[in-house]
Motif scaffolding. Structure first.
Motif, PDB file in Angstrom:
ATOM      1  N   MET A  45       1.076  -1.319  -0.110  1.00 15.92           N
ATOM      2  CA  MET A  45       0.172  -0.068  -0.029  1.00 15.92           C
ATOM      3  C   MET A  45       0.714   1.262  -0.188  1.00 15.92           C
ATOM      4  N   HIS A  46       0.108   2.390  -0.317  1.00 14.50           N
ATOM      5  CA  HIS A  46       1.031   3.567  -0.390  1.00 14.50           C
ATOM      6  C   HIS A  46       1.397   4.099   0.806  1.00 14.50           C
ATOM      7  N   GLY A  47       1.252   3.704   2.090  1.00 11.05           N
ATOM      8  CA  GLY A  47       1.602   4.389   3.126  1.00 11.05           C
ATOM      9  C   GLY A  47       0.730   5.502   3.715  1.00 11.05           C
ATOM     10  N   GLY A 235      -3.999  -2.255  -7.395  1.00 10.46           N
ATOM     11  CA  GLY A 235      -3.682  -1.027  -7.779  1.00 10.46           C
ATOM     12  C   GLY A 235      -1.989  -0.855  -7.833  1.00 10.46           C
ATOM     13  N   ALA A 236      -1.617  -0.054  -8.746  1.00 14.29           N
ATOM     14  CA  ALA A 236      -0.102   0.226  -9.031  1.00 14.29           C
ATOM     15  C   ALA A 236       0.336   1.243  -8.196  1.00 14.29           C
ATOM     16  N   MET A 237       1.658   1.242  -7.721  1.00 19.41           N
ATOM     17  CA  MET A 237       2.314   2.272  -7.120  1.00 19.41           C
ATOM     18  C   MET A 237       3.826   2.713  -7.758  1.00 19.41           C
ATOM     19  N   VAL A 238       4.294   3.528  -7.666  1.00 17.34           N
ATOM     20  CA  VAL A 238       5.595   3.991  -8.048  1.00 17.34           C
ATOM     21  C   VAL A 238       6.597   4.544  -7.174  1.00 17.34           C
ATOM     22  N   VAL A 239       7.637   4.353  -6.932  1.00 17.35           N
ATOM     23  CA  VAL A 239       8.396   4.942  -5.730  1.00 17.35           C
ATOM     24  C   VAL A 239       9.557   5.673  -6.332  1.00 17.35           C
ATOM     25  N   TRP A 314       2.623  -3.582  -7.106  1.00 14.67           N
ATOM     26  CA  TRP A 314       1.338  -3.705  -7.085  1.00 14.67           C
ATOM     27  C   TRP A 314       0.579  -4.273  -5.852  1.00 14.67           C
ATOM     28  N   GLY A 315      -0.559  -3.783  -5.337  1.00 14.67           N
ATOM     29  CA  GLY A 315      -1.178  -4.299  -4.246  1.00 14.67           C
ATOM     30  C   GLY A 315      -2.713  -4.877  -4.826  1.00 14.67           C
ATOM     31  N   VAL A 316      -3.231  -5.536  -4.157  1.00 11.89           N
ATOM     32  CA  VAL A 316      -4.618  -6.222  -4.383  1.00 11.89           C
ATOM     33  C   VAL A 316      -5.459  -5.737  -3.072  1.00 11.89           C
ATOM     34  N   ARG A 317      -6.707  -4.888  -3.489  1.00 11.62           N
ATOM     35  CA  ARG A 317      -7.766  -4.575  -2.435  1.00 11.62           C
ATOM     36  C   ARG A 317      -8.540  -5.819  -2.301  1.00 11.62           C
ATOM     37  N   PRO A 318      -8.975  -6.173  -1.144  1.00 12.51           N
ATOM     38  CA  PRO A 318     -10.038  -7.155  -0.840  1.00 12.51           C
ATOM     39  C   PRO A 318     -11.596  -6.473  -0.793  1.00 12.51           C
ATOM     40  N   LEU A 319     -11.911  -6.032  -1.953  1.00  5.30           N
ATOM     41  CA  LEU A 319     -13.126  -5.090  -2.110  1.00  5.30           C
ATOM     42  C   LEU A 319     -14.604  -6.140  -1.827  1.00  5.30           C
ATOM     43  N   TYR A 320     -15.228  -5.825  -1.267  1.00  2.28           N
ATOM     44  CA  TYR A 320     -16.592  -6.726  -1.067  1.00  2.28           C
ATOM     45  C   TYR A 320     -17.860  -5.887  -1.209  1.00  2.28           C
ATOM     46  N   GLU A 321     -18.695  -6.714  -1.930  1.00  2.38           N
ATOM     47  CA  GLU A 321     -20.296  -5.931  -2.178  1.00  2.38           C
ATOM     48  C   GLU A 321     -21.143  -6.936  -1.256  1.00  2.38           C
TER      49      GLU A 321
END
Length: 584
Positions: A45-47, A235-239, A314-321
């Motif tokens: 995650m992006h912190g 979600g992608a992130m760049v450092v 990249w991280g993966v969110r555990p979205l839930y509906e």
């Protein structure tokens, strides 16, 4: 076979938070994680420690949760949080009405919000674009998810919990309609002091099992024959190699990709995208996402066009509906194909009431900022089911390292910590600085990029053994500009001689492979030169340009033995050659 009251599956923020909460209430807790701690979403995650402003318009309930937890974490986890503050900035093309709605919604949710002119915003952050018109200042912060998760696990252990990493659940034990535990297979064990050995399979029986596996929650629930329709979203992130900003920069618009820059330690993290994936472990890491982040966020911070990027992840969110009545969507205005329209609320699923399977609770959704609250709800639920007395105290008892914020200043004076390196060590360690830094003999820097000392590395080795990836997340060694090119071998060297050459070499191989994975999409410009330099160093000093480069203990015998010993013959002459090695 092992037994425990509560088995927590998943070693991210929520799982370690649940383990800590229940252990503090006196429960017998075991936590298993298939990789290292933070192996999943938490470590990718992006912190950002949300102020709640991001959700104030679209999801006021989540916004109120965020600001409440933001305040708690600043108190109980001070050594993990940097109070950077945040700005929601408006460009000329951004909706003026939305800016005003954001401001009003923040204030309605109890989030401190102050309007700045474009000039005032640029005074705070000089690299903001010249055409930024206005900004809203909010109490966002940066947080170290690795340090926070480890601190929760350490606290859980201090209260009697058993924490097992590299421990994959291969099946849930179900008897008479009730989950009674899990079968656990232990992978490569790098910590000799852990209870289980590499390759061992263990049955862990429990009175209650908590599924805190994030995007893998559906897979685990299926082992008990129940369905949990998690919607994984990558979600992608760049450092970047330096901090272009010292404040969290958000774009003030309703939703979209590439709209946040988070200063984090010595770097800045650009985020993010939101793309559905089928498998949380096997999904494409695409270059267009990296390019999008840089191009879009350079509109807010133009210097990013020339920034050196050192890593992408990249991280993966555990979205839930949750299913709506009669199959109807609860929000008719949302787009079912757009993951940004999926709620970020969290959901506690009691499978006894929901599916007729007792002994199993799943926690899904949510955000890192609300992990402690999520853990509290789970712990309350489990405690009620098992008749465990005791209330939640995780909102008031500091995590290890944050017991007394004033101690940090005392350490600065005591250890004469005026150099940047010494100060960084104390800031990372918090109230543990005395225990870790009070060592006999020299304490050299092992990782220059992140100013990590030998004492910190050895402290981490004492905790996790030869797992260099786990050592990295505890110390940040290898996370700087060179990405482990010059320091990884030094970190690995600290494992020897307590561990054999084969173990050290394997640990080093794994760390370099992991570091390379995140650099593949950033192989251009200055960082391509760094990659070439790393390769040259490894090839010329360690022979790692050849498949046979891996050393064995036998290979090193000739170098470690020294000159041959002299022996005296029966006639009194010496054998073994002259001192200078010359032959007559």
């Amino acid at each position: 076979m092992a037994t425990t009251e509560v088995l927590v599956i998943g070693g991210g923020a929520t799982g370690t938070g649940v383990a800590r909460d229940l252990a503090m209430r006196g429960a017998d807790v075991t936590l298993v994680e298939k990789g290292t701690l933070t192996n999943g979403t938490t470590g990718r995650m992006h912190g950002l420690l949300h102020s709640g402003a991001r959700y104030a318009v679209s999801d006021p309930a989540s916004a109120r949760q965020c600001i409440a937890e933001n305040r708690i974490l600043r108190d109980i986890a001070s050594h993990c949080v940097e109070p950077t503050g945040g700005l929601f900035v408006k460009r000329p093309e951004d909706d003026r009405d939305y800016f005003d709605r954001k401001l009003e919604a923040c204030r309605d949710c109890g989030i401190r919000a102050e309007v700045l002119s474009g000039r005032e915003a640029r005074q705070a952050e000089p690299y903001l674009a010249a055409d930024v018109e206005r900004a809203i200042r909010v109490p966002d912060a940066a947080v170290d998810p690795f340090r926070l998760c480890v601190a929760n696990a350490a606290s859980a252990e201090e209260h009697g919990a058993r924490i097992e990493t590299h421990a994959a659940v291969t099946g849930l034990l179900v008897e008479d309609g009730r989950v009674v535990g899990a079968e656990v297979e232990y992978g490569e064990r790098v910590d000799e002091e852990r209870a289980a050995a590499s390759g061992e399979t263990e049955r862990v029986r429990a009175e209650h099992v908590v599924n805190a596996t994030g995007p893998w929650a559906g897979e685990l629930a299926a082992m008990a024959g129940v369905g949990v329709d998690v919607r994984p979203s990558k979600g992608a992130m760049v450092v970047t190699n330096v901090r272009q900003v010292d404040t969290v920069i958000n774009r003030c618009r309703p939703k979209g990709d590439a709209d946040i820059v988070v200063p984090h330690e010595t770097t800045a993290i650009l985020g993010t995208t939101d793309v559905d994936v089928d498998d949380p472990e096997d999904y494409p890491e695409e270059a267009w996402e990296v390019e999008l982040l840089i191009d879009e966020l350079a509109e807010l911070v133009p210097i990013l066009n020339d920034a050196r990027t050192i890593r992408s992840f990249w991280g993966v969110r555990p979205l839930y509906e949750p299913p709506a009545p009669d199959g109807e969507r609860e929000d008719a205005d949302s787009d079912p194909d757009d993951p940004t329209d999926v709620t970020r609320e969290y959901f506690l699923l009691d499978h006894a009431d929901r599916d007729g399977i007792a002994g199993l609770t799943t926690i899904v959704g949510g955000k890192f900022t609300t992990y402690r609250l999520m853990a509290e709800d789970v712990a309350d639920h489990v405690a009620d089911r098992l008749g465990i007395d005791g209330r939640c105290r995780t909102d008031e008892v500091p995590l290890p390292g944050s017991e007394d914020a004033s101690i940090l200043d005392e350490y600065m004076d005591r250890f004469d910590l005026r150099s940047p390196i010494a100060r960084r060590s104390a800031e990372r360690l918090g109230s543990r600085a005395d225990d870790v830094l009070s060592v006999e003999g020299p304490n050299p820097v092992v990782c220059e990029c992140e100013a990590v000392t030998r004492a910190e590395v050895r402290d981490a080795i004492d905790d996790v053994g030869a797992d260099l990836d786990a050592i990295r997340i505890r110390t940040r060694a290898g996370m700087g500009t060179c990405q482990g090119g010059t320091c990884a071998r030094r970190v690995a060297a600290e494992l020897h001689p307590e561990r054999d050459v084969e173990t050290v070499t394997a640990a080093l191989d794994h760390m370099w492979a992991e570091r390379w994975k995140g650099q593949r999409h950033n192989a251009w410009g200055d960082h391509l030169a760094q990659i070439d330099l790393n390769y040259a160093l490894h090839a010329t000093t360690l022979g790692r340009d050849r498949p046979s480069a891996v050393a064995t203990a036998d290979d090193l015998e000739a170098f470690d033995g020294g000159p041959p010993e002299e022996t005296t013959t029966s006639d009194g002459s010496n054998e073994g050659g002259d001192a200078d090695g010359a032959d007559e």
